[in-house]
Structure formats: C-alpha cells, structure tokens
Write a protein that holds these residues in place. Sequence first.
Motif, PDB file in Angstrom:
ATOM      1  N   SER A  23       0.852  -1.188   0.000  1.00 50.62           N
ATOM      2  CA  SER A  23       0.000   0.000   0.000  1.00 50.62           C
ATOM      3  C   SER A  23       0.890   1.240   0.000  1.00 50.62           C
ATOM      4  N   PHE A  24       0.439   2.310  -0.677  1.00 49.90           N
ATOM      5  CA  PHE A  24       1.208   3.549  -0.686  1.00 49.90           C
ATOM      6  C   PHE A  24       0.263   4.729  -0.880  1.00 49.90           C
ATOM      7  N   THR A  25       0.772   5.918  -0.568  1.00 50.73           N
ATOM      8  CA  THR A  25      -0.014   7.135  -0.722  1.00 50.73           C
ATOM      9  C   THR A  25       0.675   8.060  -1.721  1.00 50.73           C
ATOM     10  N   VAL A  26      -0.145   8.808  -2.447  1.00 51.21           N
ATOM     11  CA  VAL A  26       0.346   9.821  -3.377  1.00 51.21           C
ATOM     12  C   VAL A  26      -0.230  11.144  -2.902  1.00 51.21           C
ATOM     13  N   GLU A  27       0.642  12.048  -2.492  1.00 49.98           N
ATOM     14  CA  GLU A  27       0.210  13.339  -1.991  1.00 49.98           C
ATOM     15  C   GLU A  27       0.490  14.406  -3.042  1.00 49.98           C
ATOM     16  N   LYS A  28      -0.533  15.237  -3.343  1.00 47.89           N
ATOM     17  CA  LYS A  28      -0.407  16.290  -4.358  1.00 47.89           C
ATOM     18  C   LYS A  28      -0.757  17.625  -3.718  1.00 47.89           C
ATOM     19  N   HIS A  29      -0.008  18.662  -4.075  1.00 48.65           N
ATOM     20  CA  HIS A  29      -0.267  20.018  -3.577  1.00 48.65           C
ATOM     21  C   HIS A  29      -0.604  20.903  -4.767  1.00 48.65           C
ATOM     22  N   PHE A  30      -1.799  21.466  -4.750  1.00 49.17           N
ATOM     23  CA  PHE A  30      -2.279  22.350  -5.806  1.00 49.17           C
ATOM     24  C   PHE A  30      -2.346  23.769  -5.279  1.00 49.17           C
ATOM     25  N   CYS A  31      -1.891  24.726  -6.076  1.00 52.05           N
ATOM     26  CA  CYS A  31      -2.119  26.143  -5.815  1.00 52.05           C
ATOM     27  C   CYS A  31      -3.016  26.614  -6.946  1.00 52.05           C
ATOM     28  N   LYS A  68      -4.669  23.706  -2.039  1.00 49.09           N
ATOM     29  CA  LYS A  68      -5.299  22.514  -1.485  1.00 49.09           C
ATOM     30  C   LYS A  68      -4.356  21.324  -1.632  1.00 49.09           C
ATOM     31  N   ASP A  69      -4.500  20.414  -0.713  1.00 46.64           N
ATOM     32  CA  ASP A  69      -3.728  19.179  -0.724  1.00 46.64           C
ATOM     33  C   ASP A  69      -4.683  18.025  -0.955  1.00 46.64           C
ATOM     34  N   THR A  70      -4.282  17.111  -1.816  1.00 44.74           N
ATOM     35  CA  THR A  70      -5.059  15.883  -2.002  1.00 44.74           C
ATOM     36  C   THR A  70      -4.151  14.706  -1.707  1.00 44.74           C
ATOM     37  N   VAL A  71      -4.725  13.726  -1.067  1.00 44.98           N
ATOM     38  CA  VAL A  71      -3.982  12.512  -0.730  1.00 44.98           C
ATOM     39  C   VAL A  71      -4.746  11.333  -1.321  1.00 44.98           C
ATOM     40  N   ASP A  72      -4.090  10.620  -2.212  1.00 44.48           N
ATOM     41  CA  ASP A  72      -4.667   9.419  -2.810  1.00 44.48           C
ATOM     42  C   ASP A  72      -4.012   8.212  -2.160  1.00 44.48           C
ATOM     43  N   PHE A  73      -4.827   7.358  -1.574  1.00 43.88           N
ATOM     44  CA  PHE A  73      -4.328   6.172  -0.882  1.00 43.88           C
ATOM     45  C   PHE A  73      -4.621   4.961  -1.741  1.00 43.88           C
ATOM     46  N   VAL A  74      -3.563   4.256  -2.158  1.00 44.85           N
ATOM     47  CA  VAL A  74      -3.706   3.035  -2.940  1.00 44.85           C
ATOM     48  C   VAL A  74      -3.502   1.872  -1.988  1.00 44.85           C
TER      49      VAL A  74
END
Length: 138
Positions: A23-31, A68-74
């Motif tokens: 399992s892993f997470t992908v964290e993205k930061h959007f401005c 905003k920050d989005t975190v996608d958890f696989v």
Amino acid sequence: MKAVLNKIFSVTLALLVLFSTVSFTVEKHFCGDVLVDMAMFSEAQKCVSDIQLSSIEKAQISKKNCCKDTVDFVKGQSELQIKTFSDLSISQQAILSAYVYTFINLFEGLPEQIIPHKDYSPPNLVADIQVLDQVFII
C-alpha cells in the motif's frame, strides 16, 4: 535448466505477491489549478515561493489564493487466501493435472547415446602406407 526455470518462477511469484500487497499514498499540492508538487513516499512541498511559476500563473494563484492538498491512498490486498488442490472443482483438477503432465513431459531429454569408440586411440603411424604402396586418390 530446470533449476534455473524453477528459481525464475519462484522469484516472479514472490514479486507478484509483494506488489499485490503493498500500500502507498500519493500526496499532491495544488495552488489554484496548478499542480505544484507531487510526492509518493514523502510529504509534498507546501511553499509556492520556491517554485518557478510564470507571471500569469502567479496572478491566477494570487486571485484565487486557495491552495489545497489531495492525498490518494492506494490500498493493497490485506488478506491472502491459500487454496489447496482439493479446493478446486473436479473439472479444474483434471485440467490442471493434464497441463502439468504435458508440461513436465515437454522437456524430456533425448536418451543418452553410447559411443563404442569414444576411448579408442588410433595406432601410431610409423610410415605413410599410401606412399609406400604408391596408392593415390586422383
């Protein structure tokens, strides 16, 4: 050959089990609508000042002023099921048995051939018999 194939098959199956359970997470930061940073195993950068943006993008970000920050958890597989040969239906058992039987017999080697003159050493030649008898191939 059989041992090498066995090792390759074992390593392949081990890697398949490993990658299916990770399992892993992908964290993205959007401005605004602009993706500033993306990180897989660490935290995404939150600061806009270090990133090189064009003046138009900076104007869009300053107008919206929303980051905003989005975190996608696989999520990987959490439970592994171990099945035995007896858990299969009768038709699946027959197909699997036939496949294994034909696969094993596919790689049978040729019978070892006996070479009767393998250890025979020819006699030492004292003189060239063809020259002595004057027999020449024309």
